[in-house]
Design a protein around this motif. Structure first.
Motif: not given
Length: 234
Positions: A159-160, A41-44, A72-74, A66-67
């Motif tokens: 790519f990460r 939630s905080l990541f978003e 959604k993001a790198n 992590c998955k």
């Protein structure tokens, strides 16, 4: 390092407090999560620049968080783990983590790892040698350095951050065979405490992404390491 926002996700309030305090003393912005759901939630909502992610958390563990984030993001992710088995470290790297720190650790080590990640990213994309700010175009794919993107047949590949860094370093040094130790030093930095299996995991993920477009460009030199080489048909 000012204005860098760090999401610290750990179910141990003492760990969160100690890391957060040290980060703030080093001019980082910090948001804290105490479980997996809160971390997502905080990541978003907060859009952090980097994430410190504990593996053993209630409801959703760090692997699953992590998955979910990787869909959604790198954003760079450093795993915090009390586990010291190679399998656990490799699993974290395989699902998308960029680095890991094994507990117990010092806050100074965590800050050093964060600085290493951000130090390597601009260093690779602003190489002072002949490839400075140079995009790379081949018949089947292109690398846009400033945008940190790889385009194959009109499609953006995923790519990460560390995978892109590793690919870019190899592309900037074509035909040269690098040992795993050399790649760890050049891409992860001299202060990375990981093992050479880290390189193998990242190479495999890069190859898997290219394989979707039947592109083979990173070759294994048995007994030595890896090299970037494009066949004319590529």
């Amino acid at each position: 390092m000012s204005n860098i926002k760090v999401l610290v996700a750990d179910d141990d309030p003492n760990v969160c407090e100690i890391i957060s305090l040290y980060l703030k003393q080093n001019q980082y912005d910090v948001v804290e999560a105490n479980n997996g759901k809160e971390a997502i939630s905080l990541f978003e909502s907060s859009k952090p620049d980097i994430i410190l992610l504990d593996i053993m958390m209630p409801d959703i563990d760090g692997y699953e968080v992590c998955k979910e984030i990787r869909k959604k993001a790198n954003v760079p992710i450093i795993m915090l783990t009390a586990k010291d088995e190679e399998l656990d470290r490799v699993l974290g790297l395989e699902i998308g983590a960029d680095d890991y720190v094994t507990k117990p650790f010092s806050p100074r080590e965590v800050v050093a790892r964060i600085k290493a990640i951000f130090r390597r990213m601009p260093a690779l994309t602003n190489n002072t040698n002949t490839n400075e700010n140079k995009d790379f175009t081949f018949s089947s794919f292109s690398i846009l350095v400033d945008q940190r993107e790889v385009i194959a047949h009109g499609e953006k590949l995923f790519f990460r951050p560390k995978e892109f860094d590793l690919l870019l370093y190899l592309v900037q040094n074509p035909q040269i065979v690098f040992t795993r130790e050399q790649l760890l030093q050049k891409v992860w930095g001299f202060d990375f405490a990981g093992d050479v299996r880290t390189v193998d995991v990242h190479i495999k993920r890069i190859r898997d992404e290219f394989a979707k477009h039947q592109i083979l460009c990173i070759h294994t030199v048995w007994g030595v390491g890896y090299q970037f080489h494009i066949n004319k048909k590529e």
